[in-house]
Enzyme design. Structure first.
Site, mmCIF file in Angstrom:
data_model
loop_
_atom_site.group_PDB
_atom_site.id
_atom_site.type_symbol
_atom_site.label_atom_id
_atom_site.label_comp_id
_atom_site.label_asym_id
_atom_site.label_seq_id
_atom_site.Cartn_x
_atom_site.Cartn_y
_atom_site.Cartn_z
ATOM 1 N N GLU A 105 0.827 -1.215 0.000
ATOM 2 C CA GLU A 105 0.000 0.000 0.000
ATOM 3 C C GLU A 105 0.858 1.261 0.000
ATOM 4 O O GLU A 105 0.535 2.245 -0.664
ATOM 5 C CB GLU A 105 -0.936 0.005 1.219
ATOM 6 C CG GLU A 105 -2.084 -0.983 1.153
ATOM 7 C CD GLU A 105 -3.146 -0.625 0.126
ATOM 8 O OE1 GLU A 105 -2.981 -1.039 -1.030
ATOM 9 O OE2 GLU A 105 -4.114 0.054 0.477
ATOM 10 N N THR B 149 -6.552 11.169 -8.512
ATOM 11 C CA THR B 149 -6.006 10.862 -7.176
ATOM 12 C C THR B 149 -5.225 12.038 -6.578
ATOM 13 O O THR B 149 -5.419 12.401 -5.425
ATOM 14 C CB THR B 149 -5.088 9.612 -7.238
ATOM 15 O OG1 THR B 149 -5.784 8.602 -7.965
ATOM 16 C CG2 THR B 149 -4.772 9.108 -5.840
#
Lengths: 370, 370
Positions: B184, B238
């Site tokens: 992540e 994003t």
């Protein structure tokens, strides 16, 4: 001037702790209101069912660190008493304060409009639409003023519940919180984090004010939770305490404190005393600004943790420090260390008491039927 | 370019939803770590107990409004599969990705160091101290990329659990979260609010990162909670989504959002779906900045509420909108309204699915013993 007497705490022992009829509260109380204070009064005036009643309302710890301004809990064994009676010598629909006793009594006005108990009782009488009966109120202060233990809220809670009980308790706990809020807003701002737990007991989360939406967070009956309350002889400068708050909070601290508030609430519901302490201790927004204004506070917090407390922070706006533990005996040791730290590092005399969570809130302790 | 296919969701039906041996997690997982990624590996290398294993990890909804960056939950029936096998043709201690299937497969690298599943699997292998066996991994993407449903976390979670299961599951759920976090942190930042629920299931509160401290919030088994997930054909920018975040938050909004995060967690533990929705819908810090970047999002939220949803917000960083309800049939009606609103107000095609809370997290779905 120090506002606390040398022994500010007068623990009371009330048995049985039976809830008053006003405490059939649903788990979540909700009520939509169009404004802060205009909750509709009853259309029919109730008649008094009692000649007189005595109520007790507990001390409260607001904020609990990251729960600043929206979380509070009630503490057993410390609080204020109100005795209320039907008094033919008082003008119908009006209220008279006949006496105020206790260490703090000389600082309080007997004018009902200038007294927490008086304002709250009058607000409850207004909600009940009382016009035909005059009432006489006597206040026994068990809590010191300005200690961060919800002294004004305890008086207001005991008074509102006394009025309601005298007339058969037609008002809901939320109505009573509204009545108490009228007092709190005049004394310490429109905050329910003391008055709501003082009335409802346990841990209360204030979810919103418009409408007033309160959540009672049930701490499991089977678990023990002790508060170590250490109150120094020091007048916390209320205005400075508010002025010290940051106006803006950086995103990392916002996320941190939000997560700790969430963890605190989860720990309460899960009965996790260690988790409560840890979260309570974790405030990065308010405590770092306020603690330096209370001499010795950071050392007191350190002493509490070193003494085995699960967490420690400022109670309300201070100056009382509150720590949590799961054993009374351990609580006493922690309290001694905290008192010592206040003296050594802050030059302040302080007194400690160890109390359990109060799960009931304001209640009738005695009454005389008509 | 739209990154979702016309039907981005491929609900899967896994029965039985038996937890893998890795899910004997304590209610609260705690582990002190000195740094983000240097969790000590096992000292003895385990031998594989299986020849091959297939795992599934669910989609996740991070943030849930006021739980920004510290709260997430897993959603049943949507997710990624990983098949992992001992492969003598792979150099001992190394990992090869043999195949990637699913709509998103063409966008993903087969280089294990550039692939979520690969990075996570290698991190798990490192924790297990695997040096004598080579592994071959096959990834089946069920989730679209960049949809706000934790696509990268699902791949990472399925991969970490697959590696662990192959060797008899000596790693704890927290170890697995650490492995997933390595992935992540390279893909979407050092946040555990997708990877933790993808691995552990249910609602997970991230209490701290140093040390990593996770709380699993048990939503009562007896209650029903449905998520309406509506994913538009739109690539959420994003960088813009992060850049839109306020740097500073005013005290009133900080207090408000903290109290709503606390209320959200309380509602989860109390099984109060209406309360979950209400709190989820109440974010005044992040959603107001991000929603305008997703065409039609505010109208979609309005449509969800008007359709009877208890609440609605952006899932993760979007563009998926998530609403909650307590009935599947109502969920379908709500979903239709939301899809319509995305089209009418945002000019975006969208698809809706209704899914339950996933209580289990990443798990083994089949295995071949050695």
């Amino acid at each position: 001037m120090a506002i606390c007497a040398q022994s500010p705490f007068k623990p009371v022992n009330l048995s049985p702790h039976s809830p008053s009829p006003t405490h059939k509260s649903p788990f979540i109380c909700k009520l939509s209101l169009s404004s802060h204070s205009t909750h509709s009064p009853l259309t029919t005036e109730p008649t008094p069912l009692l000649t007189s009643v005595t109520t007790f309302a507990p001390a409260t710890v607001a904020n609990l660190g990251p729960g600043f301004d929206f979380l509070g809990c009630a503490v057993d064994g410390l609080g204020d008493f109100v005795s209320l009676s039907v008094d033919p010598s008082v003008h119908p629909g009006q209220l008279s304060i006949s006496s105020i006793s206790g260490d703090a009594s000389s600082k309080l006005s007997k004018d009902p409009l200038l007294n927490c108990a008086g304002i709250s009782a009058l607000a409850a009488m207004k909600l009940l639409n009382i016009r035909s009966v005059g009432l006489s109120l006597s206040l026994q202060k068990g809590l010191p003023l300005g200690s961060g233990l919800g002294s004004s809220a305890a008086s207001a809670a005991a008074a509102a519940v006394a009025v309601n009980s005298l007339f058969g308790s037609p008002l809901s706990p939320l109505d009573l919180v509204h009545a108490g809020l009228e007092s709190e807003s005049k004394v310490s701002g429109y905050h329910a984090d003391n008055i709501a737990p003082a009335i409802m007991g346990g841990f209360i989360l204030i979810r919103s004010y418009e409408p007033l939406d309160l959540m009672k967070l049930e701490f499991p009956e089977t678990n023990d939770l002790y508060f170590v309350l250490v109150s120094p002889e020091f007048e916390a400068p209320t205005k400075k305490m508010r002025a010290a708050l940051p106006k803006e909070i950086g995103m990392p601290h916002h996320i941190w404190n939000s997560s700790q508030a969430a963890a605190l609430v989860a720990a309460v519901l899960m009965g996790d005393v260690e988790g409560i302490g840890k979260a309570m201790s974790s405030d990065k927004v308010v405590e770092p600004r306020r603690a330096p204004l209370i001499p010795g506070m950071m050392a007191v917090k350190k002493a509490a943790i070193e003494g085995g407390a699960f967490g420690c922070t400022i109670s309300g706006a201070g100056p009382t420090a509150v720590a949590v533990t799961d054993r009374e005996e351990k609580g006493r040791e922690i309290g001694e260390r905290m008192v010592e730290a206040f003296w050594k590092e802050g030059g302040l005399k302080a007194a400690a008491v160890i109390q359990k969570l109060d799960r009931v809130g304001a209640r009738v302790v005695s009454s005389v039927p008509r």
